[in-house]
Write an enzyme that holds these catalytic residues in place. Structure first.
Site, PDB file in Angstrom:
ATOM      1  CG  PHE A 195     -12.398   0.347   3.008  1.00  0.00           C
ATOM      2  CD1 PHE A 195     -11.560  -0.257   3.929  1.00  0.00           C
ATOM      3  CD2 PHE A 195     -12.197   0.083   1.656  1.00  0.00           C
ATOM      4  CE1 PHE A 195     -10.540  -1.107   3.523  1.00  0.00           C
ATOM      5  CE2 PHE A 195     -11.187  -0.771   1.237  1.00  0.00           C
ATOM      6  CZ  PHE A 195     -10.360  -1.371   2.170  1.00  0.00           C
ATOM      7  CB  VAL A 196      -9.799   5.639   1.539  1.00  0.00           C
ATOM      8  CG1 VAL A 196     -10.754   6.681   2.081  1.00  0.00           C
ATOM      9  CG2 VAL A 196      -8.698   5.327   2.552  1.00  0.00           C
TER      10      VAL A 196
ATOM     11  NE  ARG B  44      -2.154  -3.416  -3.798  1.00  0.00           N
ATOM     12  CZ  ARG B  44      -2.179  -3.485  -2.478  1.00  0.00           C
ATOM     13  NH1 ARG B  44      -2.031  -2.403  -1.750  1.00  0.00           N
ATOM     14  NH2 ARG B  44      -2.349  -4.652  -1.867  1.00  0.00           N
TER      15      ARG B  44
ATOM     16  CG  ASP C 257      -5.535  -3.626  -1.123  1.00  0.00           C
ATOM     17  OD1 ASP C 257      -5.131  -3.052  -0.083  1.00  0.00           O
ATOM     18  OD2 ASP C 257      -5.865  -4.825  -1.144  1.00  0.00           O
TER      19      ASP C 257
ATOM     20  CG  ASP D 141      -8.072   1.386  10.427  1.00  0.00           C
ATOM     21  OD1 ASP D 141      -8.790   2.232  10.959  1.00  0.00           O
ATOM     22  OD2 ASP D 141      -8.535   0.325   9.959  1.00  0.00           O
TER      23      ASP D 141
ATOM     24  CE  LYS E  88      -9.791   4.474   7.380  1.00  0.00           C
ATOM     25  NZ  LYS E  88     -10.245   3.068   7.172  1.00  0.00           N
TER      26      LYS E  88
ATOM     27  N   GLY F 154       0.783  -1.238   0.000  1.00  0.00           N
ATOM     28  CA  GLY F 154       0.000   0.000   0.000  1.00  0.00           C
ATOM     29  C   GLY F 154       0.812   1.284   0.000  1.00  0.00           C
TER      30      GLY F 154
ATOM     31  CD  GLU G 268       1.120   1.280   7.115  1.00  0.00           C
ATOM     32  OE1 GLU G 268       1.382   1.022   5.921  1.00  0.00           O
ATOM     33  OE2 GLU G 268       0.782   0.425   7.943  1.00  0.00           O
ATOM     34  CG  ASP G 269      -1.221   1.944   3.234  1.00  0.00           C
ATOM     35  OD1 ASP G 269      -1.013   1.721   4.445  1.00  0.00           O
ATOM     36  OD2 ASP G 269      -1.777   1.104   2.489  1.00  0.00           O
TER      37      ASP G 269
HETATM   38  P1  IMP Z   1      -4.298  -1.212  11.233  1.00  0.00           P
HETATM   39  O1  IMP Z   1      -3.481  -2.374  11.690  1.00  0.00           O
HETATM   40  O2  IMP Z   1      -5.741  -1.362  11.626  1.00  0.00           O
HETATM   41  O3  IMP Z   1      -3.744   0.129  11.683  1.00  0.00           O
HETATM   42  O4  IMP Z   1      -4.344  -1.239   9.668  1.00  0.00           O
HETATM   43  C1  IMP Z   1      -3.318  -0.807   8.896  1.00  0.00           C
HETATM   44  C2  IMP Z   1      -3.395  -1.425   7.513  1.00  0.00           C
HETATM   45  O5  IMP Z   1      -4.730  -1.756   7.127  1.00  0.00           O
HETATM   46  C3  IMP Z   1      -2.910  -0.454   6.495  1.00  0.00           C
HETATM   47  O6  IMP Z   1      -1.552  -0.615   6.236  1.00  0.00           O
HETATM   48  C4  IMP Z   1      -3.745  -0.750   5.270  1.00  0.00           C
HETATM   49  O7  IMP Z   1      -3.082  -1.709   4.481  1.00  0.00           O
HETATM   50  C5  IMP Z   1      -5.022  -1.344   5.812  1.00  0.00           C
HETATM   51  N1  IMP Z   1      -6.113  -0.350   5.837  1.00  0.00           N
HETATM   52  C6  IMP Z   1      -6.613   0.323   6.884  1.00  0.00           C
HETATM   53  N2  IMP Z   1      -7.607   1.145   6.524  1.00  0.00           N
HETATM   54  C7  IMP Z   1      -7.735   1.008   5.188  1.00  0.00           C
HETATM   55  C8  IMP Z   1      -8.590   1.631   4.200  1.00  0.00           C
HETATM   56  O8  IMP Z   1      -9.442   2.504   4.466  1.00  0.00           O
HETATM   57  N3  IMP Z   1      -8.395   1.222   2.929  1.00  0.00           N
HETATM   58  C9  IMP Z   1      -7.468   0.291   2.553  1.00  0.00           C
HETATM   59  N4  IMP Z   1      -6.659  -0.304   3.439  1.00  0.00           N
HETATM   60  C10 IMP Z   1      -6.786   0.052   4.743  1.00  0.00           C
END
Ligand code: IMP
Length: 188
Positions: free
Chosen positions: A157-158, A170, A164, A107, A135, A49, A103-104
């Site tokens: 959800f983006v 992507r 992706d 969350d 987020k 990502g 990081e993209d």
């Molecule tokens: P976390 O572990 O919940 O912080 O999630 C992080 C990972 O989840 C990111 O590196 C993304 O790959 C994926 N992710 C979280 N939110 C989104 C979204 O809105 N769209 C796409 N991928 C997401």
């Protein structure tokens, strides 16, 4: 999964356009160049990502930098599973290096918590996080505070600019919100 032949048709609306992305990434590049003056930071790209963000950001840093890549995953469809697995580890030694994790999106923070735990064992001199999107409202893990944030976004959800849905979208040049009808049937 029903995906349109033109992927733009699956986007409900554009949240951040390409021009705004590039403008903000340029600013972050300048900030990193200033903060790391005299150093040779390692940009650690979290695949897949962060690919777009990584290359654009690197182009806007004028320091001598190194690239590393790591692949971790916590998502199934649009739901974060909370369990993170490191799938591919391509790390050269980062011992005594100044690492910037690219990081993209951050969350819940679980992915980042796990990555940090791995990197801390490797003996990096310093570790900071640069994330294109944040987020904050969805954070479950305390203490995950990226130093460099492109955009704070609400709980959508983006997709696009590297992000992706089930490996697609992507290549959209902007950050968009996915139409509900695309994932509704897929997740029942
Ligand atoms: P976390 O572990 O919940 O912080 O999630 C992080 C990972 O989840 C990111 O590196 C993304 O790959 C994926 N992710 C979280 N939110 C989104 C979204 O809105 N769209 C796409 N991928 C997401």
């Amino acid at each position: 999964m029903k995906i349109s032949t033109n992927i733009n048709k699956d986007v409900e609306f554009v949240l951040i356009d390409n021009k705004s992305l590039n403008k903000r990434i340029k600013e972050l590049g300048k900030e990193i160049t200033k903060d790391y003056k005299g150093k040779n930071p390692v940009l650690l790209c979290l695949l897949k990502g962060s690919l777009h963000f990584m290359t654009k950001l690197a182009e806007n840093i004028t320091l001598p930098i190194e690239y590393e890549c790591l692949k971790a995953s916590s998502y199934a469809n649009t739901v974060s599973t909370g369990k993170v697995s490191v799938l591919v580890n391509m790390l050269n030694s980062i011992k005594d290096k100044d690492v910037i994790i690219i990081e993209d999106i951050v969350d819940t923070g679980h992915t980042m918590k796990n990555i940090l735990a791995i990197l801390e064992k490797e003996g990096a001199r310093s570790i900071e996080i640069a994330t294109l999107l944040n987020k904050q409202a969805r954070r479950e893990v305390e203490g995950i505070n990226p130093k460099y944030v492109g955009f704070e976004i609400p709980d959508y959800f983006v997709i696009g600019f590297g992000l992706d849905y089930n490996e697609f979208y992507r290549n959209l040049p902007y950050i968009g919100v996915l139409k509900e009808e695309v994932y509704k049937n897929n997740e029942q």
